[in-house]
Design an enzyme around this catalytic site. Structure first.
Site, PDB file in Angstrom:
ATOM      1  N   HIS A 467      49.528  39.667  -9.084  1.00  0.00           N
ATOM      2  CA  HIS A 467      50.148  38.656  -8.229  1.00  0.00           C
ATOM      3  C   HIS A 467      50.177  39.110  -6.772  1.00  0.00           C
ATOM      4  O   HIS A 467      49.738  38.385  -5.869  1.00  0.00           O
ATOM      5  CB  HIS A 467      51.571  38.382  -8.728  1.00  0.00           C
ATOM      6  CG  HIS A 467      52.336  37.423  -7.871  1.00  0.00           C
ATOM      7  ND1 HIS A 467      52.459  36.095  -8.185  1.00  0.00           N
ATOM      8  CD2 HIS A 467      53.016  37.594  -6.700  1.00  0.00           C
ATOM      9  CE1 HIS A 467      53.175  35.485  -7.242  1.00  0.00           C
ATOM     10  NE2 HIS A 467      53.533  36.374  -6.336  1.00  0.00           N
ATOM     11  N   GLU A 468      50.703  40.299  -6.535  1.00  0.00           N
ATOM     12  CA  GLU A 468      50.826  40.760  -5.146  1.00  0.00           C
ATOM     13  C   GLU A 468      49.455  40.961  -4.511  1.00  0.00           C
ATOM     14  O   GLU A 468      49.290  40.753  -3.303  1.00  0.00           O
ATOM     15  CB  GLU A 468      51.652  42.044  -5.087  1.00  0.00           C
ATOM     16  CG  GLU A 468      53.112  41.857  -5.474  1.00  0.00           C
ATOM     17  CD  GLU A 468      53.819  40.787  -4.657  1.00  0.00           C
ATOM     18  OE1 GLU A 468      53.480  40.607  -3.473  1.00  0.00           O
ATOM     19  OE2 GLU A 468      54.714  40.117  -5.214  1.00  0.00           O
ATOM     20  N   HIS A 471      48.338  37.845  -2.841  1.00  0.00           N
ATOM     21  CA  HIS A 471      48.808  37.739  -1.457  1.00  0.00           C
ATOM     22  C   HIS A 471      47.935  38.580  -0.532  1.00  0.00           C
ATOM     23  O   HIS A 471      47.607  38.168   0.588  1.00  0.00           O
ATOM     24  CB  HIS A 471      50.256  38.218  -1.354  1.00  0.00           C
ATOM     25  CG  HIS A 471      51.275  37.288  -1.917  1.00  0.00           C
ATOM     26  ND1 HIS A 471      51.386  35.971  -1.524  1.00  0.00           N
ATOM     27  CD2 HIS A 471      52.272  37.499  -2.833  1.00  0.00           C
ATOM     28  CE1 HIS A 471      52.403  35.413  -2.174  1.00  0.00           C
ATOM     29  NE2 HIS A 471      52.937  36.306  -2.981  1.00  0.00           N
ATOM     30  N   HIS A 474      44.815  36.850   0.308  1.00  0.00           N
ATOM     31  CA  HIS A 474      45.074  35.765   1.253  1.00  0.00           C
ATOM     32  C   HIS A 474      45.059  36.307   2.682  1.00  0.00           C
ATOM     33  O   HIS A 474      44.552  35.649   3.599  1.00  0.00           O
ATOM     34  CB  HIS A 474      46.420  35.129   0.920  1.00  0.00           C
ATOM     35  CG  HIS A 474      46.563  33.715   1.363  1.00  0.00           C
ATOM     36  ND1 HIS A 474      47.682  32.952   1.091  1.00  0.00           N
ATOM     37  CD2 HIS A 474      45.745  32.902   2.081  1.00  0.00           C
ATOM     38  CE1 HIS A 474      47.541  31.740   1.609  1.00  0.00           C
ATOM     39  NE2 HIS A 474      46.379  31.696   2.214  1.00  0.00           N
TER      40      HIS A 474
END
Length: 679
Positions: A467-468, A471, A474
């Site tokens: 998940h991290e 980011h 992104h």
């Protein structure tokens, strides 16, 4: 201080402008903040004093170029104070937060500066701006208006006072959570009290006690930032489970209850000044949801089915607990008996999975491998580059053709100086205007293993790592002109979407087979276990959805309070809010209670915690697109990158989604994923 005495005063000369952490000392921060604010105000004064008529270049572009020094120190400090805090840094955080709020107000409430921005905005149709420049103009104008540029002098003065107080309160809230989370760590005096935990975790608890200065023979379970602690699933001693959950749920009640009440009142007052009926209405007006009603409708639709799921799960758990002579299932029993049901019904022992998820292998053969599979990326560790703490590792990231992309820093282990949870920060934001490439960091809180032992992850920790890194991608893939739009500078209810999409790779067959191998034998995770993991995941969706919705609706209750409504006590308000929402389940506490809900009182998620499930609608729909669009993974990855991950905030968020999937989002995939098909 001489110019060359402070490493922040000039851009870093390191690769990608990586901050020179080996040179940065605590005493450098305050002078850098002060000079950074002074420099930016001088730059703003120069924009205002320009005798030429306002134009896009001499106003908007000049505004984007301003504040370079302040941006450098602020990005480094905000990460440092969260990931490696000291008393001196916390003291500075308390001092500088209201000053930064005052500085932001000095810019956005400057009438002459706003007059120039407004003049350019009014002439926008005659300026022949390209799409990104026009969006920059629109977004800056909106920011000035939402910051109070149109208010009267008296109203602006009150707004400044509110903003300064909120900044101080937010810092106090964060520091109270930090302090009490450590103070309430569970100290045990015998290994038998940890029965049920794997040997490696027991050894880690002993090491933790030693590191915290406790006597030999002690064991310490430090608290994670959320309510239900992961050890609850394994501890056989019911009394110890009760003590652990009680310690977690009781954090900062006395110190942060009054702070939360005051902050909610101030936010409501500020919203009213700006013309909104509530803080939630103010926040959501600039998000993809658009209206309070849209959020209300979605959350209300999910609650009944989620509660029904949780009640069905509770009935199963009660049967298992009854076999142990427990007549009434308690909150501290839920995780333990969920694990027992998984073992009995799904033949799945989650503790037995940990040897297949060794941190280094999950990182390199899972997270990095998936990034290569979907986007062609490769990673090279750069041990000669220094991070802000010895734990930090630096990786250079390369494109498929070998060209450089940016730097990724990984800070994976828990320590006493680090806040709880997991997050991504930018240390250098990508910008074509400023000629900067991205430098990003992921922080996690994986327990440090005993010396010589590997770090073995739970299935949930594997998910957090993926998940991290979503980011991080992104930020790394950002390809925008202006700093305003860089990386994750997107609506709050959109920012979790790309990171949630990246979770899909953890059980993508090709990726899972590459990293899920026993750390001793090298044997792959048995194929039949994969199916049982999926079935057990579905069984736990009732609990997970209810604890999340309880937190989201608690946030919503605090921030739909109208101006003037008196709140006497934070705990009483919380209890009433959960009861009104139909989520006052004694066995399922909210993922965060008010007094340690740092997302909404010490971060940027106020009236925005709904964003996780709002984003999950987009996420589940996009994952379905990846699986069924008929394209190779690499081709799909390039579409996702080009149309969405690279755009930052330079394009309307939902337009980015439509450019990938080809239509508006649909909620059906989310409902199926969470077992809410009756919602």
């Amino acid at each position: 201080m001489a110019m060359n005495d402070n490493p922040f005063f000039e851009p870093s000369t390191l690769v990608y402008e990586l901050p020179p952490f080996a040179e940065i000392r605590e005493e450098h921060y305050l002078p850098a903040f002060e000079r950074g604010m002074a420099d930016q105000l001088a730059e703003i004064a120069a924009i205002v004093a320009d005798p030429e008529p306002p134009s896009f270049d001499n106003t908007l572009v000049a505004l984007e170029r301003s504040g370079a020094l302040l941006r450098r120190v602020q990005l480094v400090f905000s990460n440092q104070v969260a990931s490696d805090a000291t008393p001196a840094l916390q003291e500075l955080d308390a001092e500088i937060s209201p000053r930064l709020a005052e500085h932001a107000d000095a810019i956005h409430l400057d009438p002459a500066l706003y007059a120039r921005v407004r003049a350019v905005h009014e002439a926008r149709e005659t300026l022949d701006l390209d799409a990104q420049a026009l969006r920059l103009l629109e977004r800056h104008h909106t920011r000035f208006v939402r910051a109070g540029a149109r208010l009267s002098d008296a109203e602006q003065q009150r707004l400044r006072e509110i903003n300064a107080q909120l900044a101080s309160d937010s810092t106090a809230f964060r520091q109270n959570v930090f302090t009490d989370t450590r103070a309430r760590a569970l100290v045990l005096d015998g290994a038998e009290q940890l029965d049920g935990l794997p040997a490696g975790q027991i050894a880690a608890a002993a090491e933790n006690a030693k590191a915290l200065g406790h006597q030999d023979g002690s064991y310490v379970l430090s608290l994670k930032n959320f309510s239900n602690q992961p050890e609850l699933a394994a501890l056989t001693d019911r009394a110890v489970r009760a003590r652990l959950l009680e310690a977690s749920l009781g954090r900062a009640v006395e110190s942060n209850g009054p702070v939360a009440v005051r902050m909610a009142g101030l936010r409501a007052e500020r919203a009213a000044l700006l013309g909104y009926p509530s803080h939630a209405a103010y926040v959501v007006a600039d998000e993809t949801a658009g209206t309070v009603e849209a959020v209300d409708t979605m959350l209300a639709r999910l609650v009944p089915a989620a509660v029904a799921n949780a009640e069905r799960e509770a009935a199963e758990l009660a049967k298992a607990a009854a076999a142990d002579g427990i007549t009434e299932l308690a909150a501290h029993d839920w995780a333990y008996y969920s694990e027992q049901v998984r073992k009995a019904v799904y033949e799945l022992d989650t503790a037995a999975l940990r040897p297949y998820f060794e941190l280094e292998r999950v990182l390199r053969d899972g997270v990095f491998f998936a990034a290569r599979l979907a986007y062609g990326l490769t990673f090279a560790e750069r041990p000669e580059l220094t991070g802000y703490h010895p734990d930090v590792r630096v990786f250079e990231v390369f494109e498929a053709d070998g060209s450089p992309l940016g730097l990724f820093l990984g800070d994976f282990h828990a320590r006493e100086s680090k806040s709880g949870g997991a997050w991504m920060n930018e240390l250098v934001g990508q910008s074509e205007l400023l000629g900067q490439r991205p430098v990003v960091v992921n922080n996690l809180n994986i327990a440090r293993p005993a010396p010589g032992e590997p770090a073995l992850l739970t299935w949930d920790e594997v998910r957090t790592l993926f998940h991290e890194f979503g980011h991080a991608l992104h930020g790394l893939f950002s390809a925008v002109r202006y700093p305003f739009f860089t990386g994750t500078e997107v609506p709050r209810d959109f920012v979790e979407f790309p990171s949630q999409v990246n979770e899909m790779w953890m059980d993508w067959p090709e990726v899972l087979a590459n990293f899920a191998k026993h750390h001793v034998t090298g044997e792959p995770l048995p194929a039949e276990l994969v199916d049982r993991i999926a079935a057990a995941e579905r069984f736990g969706q009732g609990f997970r959805t209810v604890e999340y919705l309880a937190a989201a609706l608690l946030d919503w209750a605090w921030h739909t309070v109208p101006v003037g409504q008196e709140i006497a006590d934070a705990e009483e308000f919380e209890a009433a809010a959960l009861a009104k929402a139909g989520l006052a389940l004694p066995t399922v506490p909210p993922r965060y209670r008010t007094t340690y809900f740092s997302h909404i009182f010490a971060s940027e998620y106020s009236a925005g915690y709904y964003a996780y499930i709002w984003s999950e609608v987009l996420d589940a729909d996009t994952v379905e697109w990846f699986r069924t669009n008929g394209r190779p993974v690499r081709e799909s990855g390039e579409i996702f990158r080009a149309e969405l991950l690279s755009r930052g905030g330079s394009v309307d968020a939902l337009d980015c989604f439509r450019a990938v999937v080809g239509r508006d989002p649909e909620i059906a995939p989310l409902l199926a994923r969470r077992g809410l098909t009756g919602a």
